[in-house]
Design a protein around this motif. Structure first.
Motif, PDB file in Angstrom:
ATOM      1  N   PRO A   1      -3.888   3.232  17.534  1.00  0.00           N
ATOM      2  CA  PRO A   1      -2.910   2.171  17.797  1.00  0.00           C
ATOM      3  C   PRO A   1      -3.149   0.923  16.943  1.00  0.00           C
ATOM      4  O   PRO A   1      -2.241   0.118  16.753  1.00  0.00           O
ATOM      5  CB  PRO A   1      -3.098   1.870  19.281  1.00  0.00           C
ATOM      6  CG  PRO A   1      -4.424   2.411  19.642  1.00  0.00           C
ATOM      7  CD  PRO A   1      -4.718   3.517  18.695  1.00  0.00           C
ATOM      8  N   ASP A   2      -4.353   0.787  16.407  1.00  0.00           N
ATOM      9  CA  ASP A   2      -4.686  -0.386  15.594  1.00  0.00           C
ATOM     10  C   ASP A   2      -4.472  -0.170  14.098  1.00  0.00           C
ATOM     11  O   ASP A   2      -4.780  -1.054  13.296  1.00  0.00           O
ATOM     12  CB  ASP A   2      -6.134  -0.806  15.858  1.00  0.00           C
ATOM     13  CG  ASP A   2      -6.324  -1.234  17.311  1.00  0.00           C
ATOM     14  OD1 ASP A   2      -5.428  -1.919  17.831  1.00  0.00           O
ATOM     15  OD2 ASP A   2      -7.343  -0.864  17.910  1.00  0.00           O
ATOM     16  N   MET A   3      -3.924   0.971  13.714  1.00  0.00           N
ATOM     17  CA  MET A   3      -3.595   1.226  12.312  1.00  0.00           C
ATOM     18  C   MET A   3      -2.389   0.368  11.934  1.00  0.00           C
ATOM     19  O   MET A   3      -1.483   0.171  12.742  1.00  0.00           O
ATOM     20  CB  MET A   3      -3.267   2.711  12.121  1.00  0.00           C
ATOM     21  CG  MET A   3      -2.836   3.070  10.705  1.00  0.00           C
ATOM     22  SD  MET A   3      -2.414   4.823  10.567  1.00  0.00           S
ATOM     23  CE  MET A   3      -4.010   5.487  10.177  1.00  0.00           C
ATOM     24  N   THR A   4      -2.374  -0.146  10.719  1.00  0.00           N
ATOM     25  CA  THR A   4      -1.223  -0.949  10.301  1.00  0.00           C
ATOM     26  C   THR A   4      -0.023  -0.039  10.076  1.00  0.00           C
ATOM     27  O   THR A   4      -0.169   1.157   9.771  1.00  0.00           O
ATOM     28  CB  THR A   4      -1.491  -1.733   9.005  1.00  0.00           C
ATOM     29  OG1 THR A   4      -1.563  -0.821   7.907  1.00  0.00           O
ATOM     30  CG2 THR A   4      -2.737  -2.584   9.118  1.00  0.00           C
ATOM     31  N   LEU A   5       1.156  -0.597  10.217  1.00  0.00           N
ATOM     32  CA  LEU A   5       2.380   0.160  10.021  1.00  0.00           C
ATOM     33  C   LEU A   5       2.503   0.632   8.568  1.00  0.00           C
ATOM     34  O   LEU A   5       3.053   1.695   8.302  1.00  0.00           O
ATOM     35  CB  LEU A   5       3.588  -0.697  10.414  1.00  0.00           C
ATOM     36  CG  LEU A   5       4.760   0.039  11.008  1.00  0.00           C
ATOM     37  CD1 LEU A   5       4.362   0.910  12.185  1.00  0.00           C
ATOM     38  CD2 LEU A   5       5.842  -0.921  11.431  1.00  0.00           C
ATOM     39  N   PHE A   6       1.961  -0.144   7.635  1.00  0.00           N
ATOM     40  CA  PHE A   6       1.993   0.247   6.226  1.00  0.00           C
ATOM     41  C   PHE A   6       1.110   1.472   5.984  1.00  0.00           C
ATOM     42  O   PHE A   6       1.488   2.387   5.255  1.00  0.00           O
ATOM     43  CB  PHE A   6       1.557  -0.919   5.330  1.00  0.00           C
ATOM     44  CG  PHE A   6       2.535  -2.056   5.356  1.00  0.00           C
ATOM     45  CD1 PHE A   6       3.720  -1.993   4.636  1.00  0.00           C
ATOM     46  CD2 PHE A   6       2.282  -3.183   6.117  1.00  0.00           C
ATOM     47  CE1 PHE A   6       4.630  -3.037   4.666  1.00  0.00           C
ATOM     48  CE2 PHE A   6       3.184  -4.231   6.154  1.00  0.00           C
ATOM     49  CZ  PHE A   6       4.367  -4.160   5.427  1.00  0.00           C
ATOM     50  N   ASP A   7      -0.077   1.508   6.619  1.00  0.00           N
ATOM     51  CA  ASP A   7      -0.947   2.682   6.500  1.00  0.00           C
ATOM     52  C   ASP A   7      -0.307   3.893   7.162  1.00  0.00           C
ATOM     53  O   ASP A   7      -0.407   5.015   6.665  1.00  0.00           O
ATOM     54  CB  ASP A   7      -2.319   2.397   7.112  1.00  0.00           C
ATOM     55  CG  ASP A   7      -3.139   1.414   6.289  1.00  0.00           C
ATOM     56  OD1 ASP A   7      -2.837   1.246   5.088  1.00  0.00           O
ATOM     57  OD2 ASP A   7      -4.070   0.803   6.853  1.00  0.00           O
ATOM     58  N   ALA A   8       0.359   3.669   8.288  1.00  0.00           N
ATOM     59  CA  ALA A   8       1.063   4.753   8.972  1.00  0.00           C
ATOM     60  C   ALA A   8       2.176   5.303   8.081  1.00  0.00           C
ATOM     61  O   ALA A   8       2.332   6.524   7.948  1.00  0.00           O
ATOM     62  CB  ALA A   8       1.635   4.271  10.301  1.00  0.00           C
ATOM     63  N   ALA A   9       2.928   4.423   7.447  1.00  0.00           N
ATOM     64  CA  ALA A   9       4.008   4.852   6.546  1.00  0.00           C
ATOM     65  C   ALA A   9       3.438   5.702   5.416  1.00  0.00           C
ATOM     66  O   ALA A   9       4.026   6.729   5.036  1.00  0.00           O
ATOM     67  CB  ALA A   9       4.744   3.633   6.004  1.00  0.00           C
TER      68      ALA A   9
END
Length: 152
Positions: free
Chosen positions: A104-112
């Motif tokens: 849940p603490d991963m950035t949205l950019f890393d997730a993308a």
């Protein structure tokens, strides 16, 4: 009396430096399945909820797999060959067991970036080994237009 010739000062708003996290954009009200659920039940729920897959959890709530429409096709094809309109196969027989998850603490950019690299449509989100949500490619896509230029 001293006059200032600087004019009116405009106070610049401070730019947010807080990262944009998965936990802020993930879904938390999830449909989940048990390994012992039938494919008939899965197909019914996926259709009713208009979703394409969901996490599979054991009796303690631990993630044990993920089931998708593509996984269900295996049972549908089997039913075609045996001429059965019902799909009694079990989730545990068709689910993907080797599940890639996100924090849940991963950035949205890393997730993308992970979505691009792995070409997966959804990732369960685990915290301390427990399922706390799910983030889909659609969740990420919906998040970016809402972001203000100051949060980049």
């Amino acid at each position: 009396m001293v006059k200032s010739f600087q004019g009116v000062r405009v106070v610049e708003s401070k730019k947010s430096t807080a990262p944009i996290l998965v936990k802020d954009h993930m879904s938390t009200n999830l449909v989940t399945f048990k390994p012992s659920d039938s494919i008939d039940h899965v197909l019914d729920m996926l259709t009713k909820r208009k979703i394409s897959g969901a996490p599979v959890v054991d009796n303690l709530g631990h993630l044990v797999g993920i089931i998708s429409e593509v996984d269900c096709l295996k049972e549908i094809i089997k039913g075609k060959y045996s001429n059965t309109p019902k799909f009694p196969g079990l989730v545990e027989e068709h689910m993907t067991k080797d599940v890639i998850t996100m924090s849940p603490d991963m950035t949205l950019f890393d997730a993308a970036q992970k979505f691009l690299e792995l070409k997966i449509r959804r990732f369960p989100v685990l915290q301390d080994g427990f399922l706390v949500g799910q983030i889909s490619l659609s969740d990420v896509i919906r998040a970016f237009p809402k972001l203000q230029a100051t949060t980049w």
